[in-house]
Design a protein around this motif. Sequence first.
Motif, PDB file in Angstrom:
ATOM      1  N   ALA A   1       1.081  -1.240  -0.015  1.00 40.43           N
ATOM      2  CA  ALA A   1      -0.037  -0.032   0.077  1.00 40.43           C
ATOM      3  C   ALA A   1       0.993   1.251   0.067  1.00 40.43           C
ATOM      4  O   ALA A   1       1.984   1.044   0.370  1.00 40.43           O
ATOM      5  CB  ALA A   1      -0.935   0.091   1.329  1.00 40.43           C
ATOM      6  N   LYS A   2       0.462   2.241  -0.451  1.00 37.19           N
ATOM      7  CA  LYS A   2       1.225   3.621  -0.517  1.00 37.19           C
ATOM      8  C   LYS A   2       0.665   4.773  -0.015  1.00 37.19           C
ATOM      9  O   LYS A   2      -0.545   5.043   0.103  1.00 37.19           O
ATOM     10  CB  LYS A   2       1.415   3.920  -1.877  1.00 37.19           C
ATOM     11  N   LEU A   3       1.503   5.625   0.773  1.00 35.30           N
ATOM     12  CA  LEU A   3       0.982   6.893   0.994  1.00 35.30           C
ATOM     13  C   LEU A   3       1.453   7.842   0.150  1.00 35.30           C
ATOM     14  O   LEU A   3       2.445   7.997  -0.333  1.00 35.30           O
ATOM     15  CB  LEU A   3       1.670   7.414   2.485  1.00 35.30           C
ATOM     16  N   ILE A   4       0.549   8.429  -0.632  1.00 30.35           N
ATOM     17  CA  ILE A   4       0.838   9.250  -1.641  1.00 30.35           C
ATOM     18  C   ILE A   4       0.673  10.874  -1.166  1.00 30.35           C
ATOM     19  O   ILE A   4      -0.389  11.114  -0.644  1.00 30.35           O
ATOM     20  CB  ILE A   4      -0.282   9.188  -3.045  1.00 30.35           C
ATOM     21  N   THR A   5       1.627  11.360  -1.509  1.00 30.96           N
ATOM     22  CA  THR A   5       1.755  12.862  -1.149  1.00 30.96           C
ATOM     23  C   THR A   5       1.918  13.644  -2.308  1.00 30.96           C
ATOM     24  O   THR A   5       2.682  13.439  -3.156  1.00 30.96           O
ATOM     25  CB  THR A   5       2.909  12.970  -0.168  1.00 30.96           C
TER      26      THR A   5
ATOM     27  N   PRO B   1       5.483  18.298  -3.672  1.00 30.38           N
ATOM     28  CA  PRO B   1       5.817  17.291  -4.929  1.00 30.38           C
ATOM     29  C   PRO B   1       5.141  15.945  -4.768  1.00 30.38           C
ATOM     30  O   PRO B   1       5.013  15.699  -3.577  1.00 30.38           O
ATOM     31  CB  PRO B   1       7.149  17.277  -5.046  1.00 30.38           C
ATOM     32  N   LEU B   2       4.698  15.278  -5.688  1.00 30.83           N
ATOM     33  CA  LEU B   2       4.334  14.073  -5.828  1.00 30.83           C
ATOM     34  C   LEU B   2       5.368  12.916  -5.227  1.00 30.83           C
ATOM     35  O   LEU B   2       6.318  12.669  -5.970  1.00 30.83           O
ATOM     36  CB  LEU B   2       3.851  13.557  -7.213  1.00 30.83           C
ATOM     37  N   SER B   3       4.886  12.196  -4.283  1.00 31.27           N
ATOM     38  CA  SER B   3       5.691  10.982  -3.951  1.00 31.27           C
ATOM     39  C   SER B   3       4.862  10.058  -3.413  1.00 31.27           C
ATOM     40  O   SER B   3       3.913  10.232  -2.804  1.00 31.27           O
ATOM     41  CB  SER B   3       6.861  11.686  -2.628  1.00 31.27           C
ATOM     42  N   ALA B   4       5.533   8.711  -3.488  1.00 32.97           N
ATOM     43  CA  ALA B   4       4.869   7.670  -2.811  1.00 32.97           C
ATOM     44  C   ALA B   4       5.906   6.709  -1.904  1.00 32.97           C
ATOM     45  O   ALA B   4       6.981   6.588  -2.061  1.00 32.97           O
ATOM     46  CB  ALA B   4       4.608   6.638  -4.013  1.00 32.97           C
ATOM     47  N   THR B   5       5.130   6.255  -0.664  1.00 33.49           N
ATOM     48  CA  THR B   5       6.027   5.775   0.469  1.00 33.49           C
ATOM     49  C   THR B   5       5.258   4.617   0.567  1.00 33.49           C
ATOM     50  O   THR B   5       4.169   4.552   1.008  1.00 33.49           O
ATOM     51  CB  THR B   5       6.129   6.805   1.480  1.00 33.49           C
TER      52      THR B   5
END
Length: 466
Positions: free
Chosen positions: A210-214, A217-221
């Motif tokens: 699963a991803k935390l999308i921020t 700027p766009l990033s995925a953790t």
Amino acid sequence: MEPTKDSTCPPIKNFSEIPNDKKKRYQELISVFQQKYGKQPQFFVQAPGRVNLIGEHIDYCGYSVLPMAVEQNILIAAARSGDDKIFVANKDSNYADFECSTNNLTIAEGTTSWHVYFLCGLKAIEDSGQLQQQMSGLYCMVDGVIPKSAGLSSSSALVCCSALVAAFANNLKFTKSELAELCTVSERYCGTQGGGMDQSIAFMAEEGQAKLITFNPLSATNVQLPSGVVFVVSNSCVEMHKAATANFNIRVVECRLAAQLIAKKLGLDWLQLKKLGDVQKTLKYDLPQMLATVQQLLHAEAYTKQEVCTELGIEEDELNKTSLCGNTLHVQQFKLYNRAMHVFSEANRVHQFKAFCDNPDADVTQKLAKLMNDSHSSCRDLYECSCPELDSLVNICLQSGALGSRLTGAGWGGCAVSMVPTEQLKSFMENVKTKYYQSDSKRAGKVTESLFASKLGNGAAVYELT
Ligand code: ADP
Ligand code: NG1
Ligand code: MG
């Protein structure tokens, strides 16, 4: 955990890398393609749907969301046409064929046919400014298995898939985040003024994560979900086509107006502050402070359009231009307090969800369940984006053993996502099947595609046929 490193998209794989259990679908699509166009496809592109675990209706306000890709996807078989002509057909004969020229990729406002989503993908590549020459023409055959208009992002999967078809056919290279941002903007040609959750997870998903999308700027953790539970998707079988109604854009506009009213009341540059998240950044407040600010500055009763104009010190014509959009010009009442309370509390729940997953203790699943249940209540009561069938389905899921359950996606129909202890999965499925699906003749035949334990899917990819 650090955000995942952005990488070049598309990941290009060979046809032989398709797992054997999935090959049959690809082979069938080759045969449908050949029947239609009298030639072989040159490549396939797939882009997944997603289930959002938490963070509903906050991406377009600038806040992080927590989705995961599902196994269900849109698959397109494609071949370059050698000229400027685009031919698009769908394996499902309910969707009419479409053709156009790459010289003229226009999307008329208010068109809601399925091919518009396909065109949005092509527009994403055209708008990138990376094409050195006329876009290559294409033959395409689309095969989608994501339940449509159900909050699992079938629309964005189609947009992202066709963008990747165009990128690959024209030998263009982008990073995943570039493609996600291009597709986020271009899907708005369909009429909905959405955020970037769906397009971001479609490109940035990785199997098993699963991803935390921020944003910005766009990033995925990566987010490590706790063991011992399964996330189950259940479709209420109420379809809600977001571009065909004003519901979605009315919520976007209400959030924009709430941001602008708060900004105006605090003496900020309200014309520049169109997102609740931007107001928070400017004020340097935390989320509880933002909730208190809403309570102080906005009233709980709906605002009339006239009252909004008076508060902002502008005429209706100007408001229409600065803050509203085509299908919301008729709206006369805006529930600014409730919508802003939902957004700030939901944004807070996303942070808590991620923190509980990062540092799990013995009660982690109980804590996540409470956040999911609170999220559903907020969507239902403050954001008013549920519907009676979905509320009843969420209750049935909770009574059938789910620890937490909530609507997922835009709502007003569509799916619920439930967190279910693994050892109770079987009885949960049986119960929900009996109580929600078999009790209704229209739903009974749809149970297989409507009720499933979600497997965490992969991001969009190209498969070359050599
Ligand atoms: P979702 O929640 O699934 O994203 P939307 O209302 O945003 O729902 O978009 C649904 C629309 O996407 C459909 O009405 C259709 O136009 C298009 N769509 C989705 N899946 C397919 C498919 N397999 N083939 C053609 N069009 C599709
Ligand atoms: P769905 O229901 O999948 O169309 C929409 C938006 C998301 C997000 C969610 C609600 C688009 C393309 N998708 O998803 O950005 O706002 O609703 O959280 O606009
Ligand atoms: Mg959609």
